[in-house]
Design a protein around this motif. Structure first.
Motif, PDB file in Angstrom:
ATOM      1  N   MET A   1     -32.245  22.277  24.231  1.00  0.00           N
ATOM      2  CA  MET A   1     -30.864  22.395  23.802  1.00  0.00           C
ATOM      3  C   MET A   1     -30.557  23.838  23.443  1.00  0.00           C
ATOM      4  N   ARG A   2     -29.413  24.346  23.929  1.00  0.00           N
ATOM      5  CA  ARG A   2     -29.035  25.738  23.672  1.00  0.00           C
ATOM      6  C   ARG A   2     -27.577  25.803  23.237  1.00  0.00           C
ATOM      7  N   GLY A   3     -27.195  26.969  22.712  1.00  0.00           N
ATOM      8  CA  GLY A   3     -25.802  27.178  22.344  1.00  0.00           C
ATOM      9  C   GLY A   3     -24.905  27.114  23.567  1.00  0.00           C
ATOM     10  N   GLY A   4     -23.652  26.775  23.350  1.00  0.00           N
ATOM     11  CA  GLY A   4     -22.739  26.587  24.461  1.00  0.00           C
ATOM     12  C   GLY A   4     -22.464  27.819  25.289  1.00  0.00           C
TER      13      GLY A   4
ATOM     14  N   LYS B   1     -26.778  22.459  32.237  1.00  0.00           N
ATOM     15  CA  LYS B   1     -25.471  21.808  32.238  1.00  0.00           C
ATOM     16  C   LYS B   1     -24.837  21.987  30.872  1.00  0.00           C
ATOM     17  N   ILE B   2     -23.518  22.079  30.858  1.00  0.00           N
ATOM     18  CA  ILE B   2     -22.774  22.164  29.600  1.00  0.00           C
ATOM     19  C   ILE B   2     -22.143  20.805  29.307  1.00  0.00           C
ATOM     20  N   LYS B   3     -22.381  20.309  28.098  1.00  0.00           N
ATOM     21  CA  LYS B   3     -21.812  19.046  27.649  1.00  0.00           C
ATOM     22  C   LYS B   3     -20.732  19.334  26.621  1.00  0.00           C
ATOM     23  N   GLN B   4     -19.521  18.900  26.892  1.00  0.00           N
ATOM     24  CA  GLN B   4     -18.412  19.177  25.989  1.00  0.00           C
ATOM     25  C   GLN B   4     -18.582  18.417  24.674  1.00  0.00           C
TER      26      GLN B   4
ATOM     27  N   GLY C   1     -17.318  22.607  13.808  1.00  0.00           N
ATOM     28  CA  GLY C   1     -18.471  22.471  12.932  1.00  0.00           C
ATOM     29  C   GLY C   1     -19.723  21.990  13.632  1.00  0.00           C
ATOM     30  N   LYS C   2     -19.626  21.663  14.902  1.00  0.00           N
ATOM     31  CA  LYS C   2     -20.790  21.175  15.650  1.00  0.00           C
ATOM     32  C   LYS C   2     -21.797  22.303  15.816  1.00  0.00           C
ATOM     33  N   GLN C   3     -23.007  22.112  15.307  1.00  0.00           N
ATOM     34  CA  GLN C   3     -24.001  23.179  15.319  1.00  0.00           C
ATOM     35  C   GLN C   3     -24.315  23.630  16.746  1.00  0.00           C
ATOM     36  N   GLY C   4     -24.185  24.944  16.979  1.00  0.00           N
ATOM     37  CA  GLY C   4     -24.517  25.502  18.289  1.00  0.00           C
ATOM     38  C   GLY C   4     -23.396  25.464  19.297  1.00  0.00           C
ATOM     39  N   SER C   5     -22.301  24.785  19.007  1.00  0.00           N
ATOM     40  CA  SER C   5     -21.227  24.667  19.990  1.00  0.00           C
ATOM     41  C   SER C   5     -20.517  26.008  20.168  1.00  0.00           C
ATOM     42  N   ALA C   6     -20.124  26.299  21.401  1.00  0.00           N
ATOM     43  CA  ALA C   6     -19.433  27.551  21.713  1.00  0.00           C
ATOM     44  C   ALA C   6     -18.774  27.398  23.069  1.00  0.00           C
ATOM     45  N   TYR C   7     -17.919  28.356  23.405  1.00  0.00           N
ATOM     46  CA  TYR C   7     -17.259  28.346  24.703  1.00  0.00           C
ATOM     47  C   TYR C   7     -18.114  29.103  25.711  1.00  0.00           C
ATOM     48  N   GLY C   8     -18.428  28.460  26.817  1.00  0.00           N
ATOM     49  CA  GLY C   8     -19.211  29.076  27.872  1.00  0.00           C
ATOM     50  C   GLY C   8     -18.386  29.292  29.123  1.00  0.00           C
ATOM     51  N   TYR C   9     -19.069  29.364  30.256  1.00  0.00           N
ATOM     52  CA  TYR C   9     -18.378  29.681  31.502  1.00  0.00           C
ATOM     53  C   TYR C   9     -17.427  28.580  31.956  1.00  0.00           C
ATOM     54  N   THR C  10     -17.564  27.368  31.424  1.00  0.00           N
ATOM     55  CA  THR C  10     -16.660  26.284  31.804  1.00  0.00           C
ATOM     56  C   THR C  10     -15.357  26.319  31.009  1.00  0.00           C
ATOM     57  N   LYS C  11     -15.289  27.236  30.017  1.00  0.00           N
ATOM     58  CA  LYS C  11     -14.083  27.418  29.197  1.00  0.00           C
ATOM     59  C   LYS C  11     -13.800  26.226  28.281  1.00  0.00           C
ATOM     60  N   VAL C  12     -14.816  25.402  27.999  1.00  0.00           N
ATOM     61  CA  VAL C  12     -14.665  24.320  27.038  1.00  0.00           C
ATOM     62  C   VAL C  12     -15.736  24.477  25.963  1.00  0.00           C
ATOM     63  N   ARG C  13     -15.452  23.978  24.766  1.00  0.00           N
ATOM     64  CA  ARG C  13     -16.441  24.036  23.702  1.00  0.00           C
ATOM     65  C   ARG C  13     -17.545  23.028  24.010  1.00  0.00           C
ATOM     66  N   GLY C  14     -18.780  23.488  23.975  1.00  0.00           N
ATOM     67  CA  GLY C  14     -19.856  22.572  24.302  1.00  0.00           C
ATOM     68  C   GLY C  14     -21.219  23.080  23.907  1.00  0.00           C
TER      69      GLY C  14
END
Length: 226
Positions: free
Chosen positions: A162-165, A119-122, A127-140
């Motif tokens: 825990m993984r990168g977004g 699951k992707i958590k927004q 600056g949030k470590q590991g945050s990135a845009y995934g298939y949901t098109k939101v930073r998470g």
């Protein structure tokens, strides 16, 4: 919290969670701080500020070692990806002790299910470590979770990651399933283990060797509606 005390949550946290010296005193006494966070969550807290609930009324008379929300928040902010892995290990150790004390997995000697999903958590802020845009098109942040259950027992969380977004679903799934199966065995699963996941977790990429003997099951891929 009596049950948490009986299975040694504070002692396990003290032995397992080691923050970097760079965070200073924020990393001191992790056992007490983790116990305070668990107590707050048991009372319904879902934010740093809400952890103040354990200081209300006569709570300080019942429990010692209570820490202020600001102290607990500073402690949690000192965590990096590597420290989250320490918490993951702590959760597995606690589950093993709970299974031995409370009989969480009846009939585990016959059949156990290991279910995996992601699951992707927004989150907010670049600056949030590991945050990135995934298939949901939101930073998470993208996390994996595996649960253990039996035909007569509700699921319990066995492993998390825990993984990168922008991680794909199968990334790290094989090692997570292996960890979940190892935890299931430690919790008394001596019978068949069936691993279940959707089509994103293809057996060719995600099947752990430790799943044998057992079965790998996946749902068919989604088909478009006519």
């Amino acid at each position: 919290m009596r049950l948490a005390e009986q299975v040694g949550v504070a002692d396990l946290a003290q032995q397992t969670v080691k923050l970097s010296p760079d965070v200073g005193s924020a990393g001191a006494n992790p056992g007490v701080k983790v116990s305070s966070i668990v107590a707050g969550m048991a009372c319904g807290a879902d934010s740093f500020e809400d952890l103040g609930v354990i200081r209300h009324g006569g709570m300080p008379r019942l429990f010692d070692g209570i820490r202020a929300p600001s102290t607990l928040g500073t402690f949690l902010r000192g965590f990096t990806y590597g420290h989250v892995a320490q918490l993951e290990k702590l959760g597995r150790l606690i589950l093993e002790r709970l299974a031995g004390r409370c009989g969480l997995l009846p009939e585990a000697d016959e059949l156990v299910f290991v279910d995996i999903d992601s699951k992707i958590k927004q989150v907010y802020g670049a600056g949030k470590q590991g945050s990135a845009y995934g298939y949901t098109k939101v930073r998470g942040l993208n996390y994996l979770m595996a649960t253990i259950s039996t035909p007569t027992a509700a699921p319990v969380v066995a492993a998390t990651r825990m993984r990168g977004g922008n991680a794909n679903s199968a990334r790290g799934a094989a090692t997570l399933i292996t960890t979940a199966i190892t935890t299931a065995r430690a919790c008394g699963a001596t019978g068949t283990i069936v691993v279940r996941g959707d089509s994103a977790f293809l057996p060719a990429r995600s099947s752990p060797r430790s799943a044998t003997p057992g079965r790998i099951s996946r749902s068919p891929p989604n088909t478009p509606r006519p």
